[in-house]
Design an enzyme around this catalytic site. Sequence first.
Site, PDB file in Angstrom:
ATOM      1  N   LYS A   1       0.875  -1.188   0.000  1.00  0.00           N
ATOM      2  CA  LYS A   1       0.000   0.000   0.000  1.00  0.00           C
ATOM      3  C   LYS A   1       0.905   1.228   0.000  1.00  0.00           C
ATOM      4  O   LYS A   1       2.027   1.172   0.505  1.00  0.00           O
ATOM      5  CB  LYS A   1      -0.859   0.022   1.263  1.00  0.00           C
ATOM      6  CG  LYS A   1      -1.830  -1.136   1.401  1.00  0.00           C
ATOM      7  CD  LYS A   1      -3.266  -0.671   1.117  1.00  0.00           C
ATOM      8  CE  LYS A   1      -4.259  -1.816   1.183  1.00  0.00           C
ATOM      9  NZ  LYS A   1      -4.543  -2.235   2.556  1.00  0.00           N
TER      10      LYS A   1
ATOM     11  N   HIS B   1       1.775   7.113   2.498  1.00  0.00           N
ATOM     12  CA  HIS B   1       1.256   8.414   2.072  1.00  0.00           C
ATOM     13  C   HIS B   1       1.379   9.480   3.155  1.00  0.00           C
ATOM     14  O   HIS B   1       1.921   9.237   4.233  1.00  0.00           O
ATOM     15  CB  HIS B   1      -0.188   8.271   1.600  1.00  0.00           C
ATOM     16  CG  HIS B   1      -1.092   7.643   2.627  1.00  0.00           C
ATOM     17  ND1 HIS B   1      -1.542   8.341   3.720  1.00  0.00           N
ATOM     18  CD2 HIS B   1      -1.593   6.400   2.726  1.00  0.00           C
ATOM     19  CE1 HIS B   1      -2.296   7.534   4.444  1.00  0.00           C
ATOM     20  NE2 HIS B   1      -2.351   6.351   3.862  1.00  0.00           N
TER      21      HIS B   1
ATOM     22  N   HIS C   1       0.801   8.876   6.842  1.00  0.00           N
ATOM     23  CA  HIS C   1       1.793   8.184   7.664  1.00  0.00           C
ATOM     24  C   HIS C   1       2.876   9.114   8.182  1.00  0.00           C
ATOM     25  O   HIS C   1       3.650   8.750   9.048  1.00  0.00           O
ATOM     26  CB  HIS C   1       2.471   7.075   6.857  1.00  0.00           C
ATOM     27  CG  HIS C   1       1.522   6.002   6.424  1.00  0.00           C
ATOM     28  ND1 HIS C   1       1.257   5.718   5.116  1.00  0.00           N
ATOM     29  CD2 HIS C   1       0.745   5.166   7.147  1.00  0.00           C
ATOM     30  CE1 HIS C   1       0.383   4.741   5.035  1.00  0.00           C
ATOM     31  NE2 HIS C   1       0.041   4.389   6.260  1.00  0.00           N
TER      32      HIS C   1
END
Length: 562
Positions: free
Chosen positions: A124, A127, A130
């Site tokens: 994933k 982004h 985070h």
Amino acid sequence: MDYKQLIADSINIDGIDKSEILELIAAPKDINMGDLCIPCFKLAKQMKKSPVVIAEEIAASVVKSDMIESVSAVAGFVNFKFDNAKFAALTLDKVLNEGENYGKSKEGEGKTVCIDYSSVNIAKPFHMGHLLNTALGGAIYRIYSALGYNVVGINHLGDWGTQFGKLIVAYKLWGNKQEIDKRGVRALVEIYVRFHKEEEKNPSLGDEARAWFKAIEQGDKEALQLFEYFKEITLKEVNRIYDRLHIKFDSYAGESFYNDKMQPVLDELTAKGILQESEGAKVVKFDGDTMPPCLLQRSDGATLYATRDMAAAFYRKNTYDFYKCLYVVAYQQNLHFQQVFKVLDIMGCDWAKDMIHVAHGMVSLESGAMSTREGNVVFLEDVLNTVVAKAKKVIEEKNPNLENKDTVAEQIGVGATVFGVLYSNRIKDMVFSIDKVLNFEGETGPYVQYTYARCNSLFDKCGDVGTDVDFSGLDNSACKAVVAILDKYPQILKESAKKFEPSVVTRYAIDLAQSFNKFYFECKISTEREGIKNSRLLLTKATRQVLGNALALLGIETPQKM
Ligand code: ARG
């Protein structure tokens, strides 16, 4: 040194205890009255005397020490003036002697703190969301280490779930290893998204995915190899970012690590009669319906996120015997952690009280700040690159002859980003503005870094501090303010640790930088006579030290020149 304590210790009067005095001590409205004061109005009732009389009695009782220059009672206030030159000398001496260690302590000796943070999901995107999490965890890690705790940083990887079956199907159909090696997670996300689109037309893909997930669970060689490959691709990318952010972990034990560690927990819950059947699933219900039940096993036997966290909690307690176990995770997961902690409590784990969810808010990017082809997801790496490129542009404009422009741009850009997200209270949602965090005149990382570099340039101009030092050069309000802030730093560290709040440190750094700059513009330095000049250079040196120490805690570098 703690002036308030000094005052409290110097007073000896029947009917008031030291803690009461400590609470009353405040800064006087008019700084000409003194450095600190005790308003006596609240004492009037218990002492059955007028505030004016009480103030006089207190003032008369003070045992003078060489740090207290004068004491006076004025209209119900006791005013204290300190020997500021002496205080400055002591403070600067301490800062400069201790250097990088100034602010550190041994309060945590022998205690282990686990910090679960960043905890990325495999395949994933890493982004913007985070960023705050990772920066917070990293700062809390360093702050606790500085206080002498043994800290274990844990990246609880999201590396389990049916999505990996889907990813394998997608990879086998459309994956191109070369491209994935080159483009990393972006390429994985693309085929994953494509899987969902195609599955709508062709539901049998879902069955294939389930079969592949089962293969992973059963340890099928090919399935595991692919699974490891996706992990490797993700970690390679994420580690690149961790390096730039100066983040490190001591353990990458993620969700899959607990595959064989959940059954004993479920068994214990069953044995204790805590686990209940509910429509074929296994749940823990809470008294009085304070919370929805915690689902720990689905009717098909599958375990859940919470089951893994239960196993992880036991594993951490057994492995590290932690004093505290922190979970730096967004507030969306409030309920999840409340449930997990409560289940542990019901099981009789007295250490459930040491589990702490350090919740934080959301970070979004100012709309239009960056375009992205991946829909709404903005990759953190792109943000970092954009901020660094803008920092480079500023350098080109303001200081084109600077050496190592690229290194400095990286230090400023990354520093601006990290400082920017750590500036508000962690629980607040925020909109990240690249221009705002890069503003050299705002309450920003670059402003602090610039102040640090300004200290350096003073030494370039004046040379190092000479031995002839006259501390009366610091007996003015601008210098006093800087000294008082320098003195506070060890307390700041403790406070930020206690609250799990790195913003206490970022705000402190701004405070110090602002008050130093006020001193810098108000007080002459290089043109003063030797003794005065040296006292002010010492102040500069100590400020540089503490700014550097504070930024280091946040994982932010200090360019020597800007
Ligand atoms: N991977 C999870 C997420 O992105 C966060 C994991 C946090 N840690 C934990 N022990 N649950 O939402």
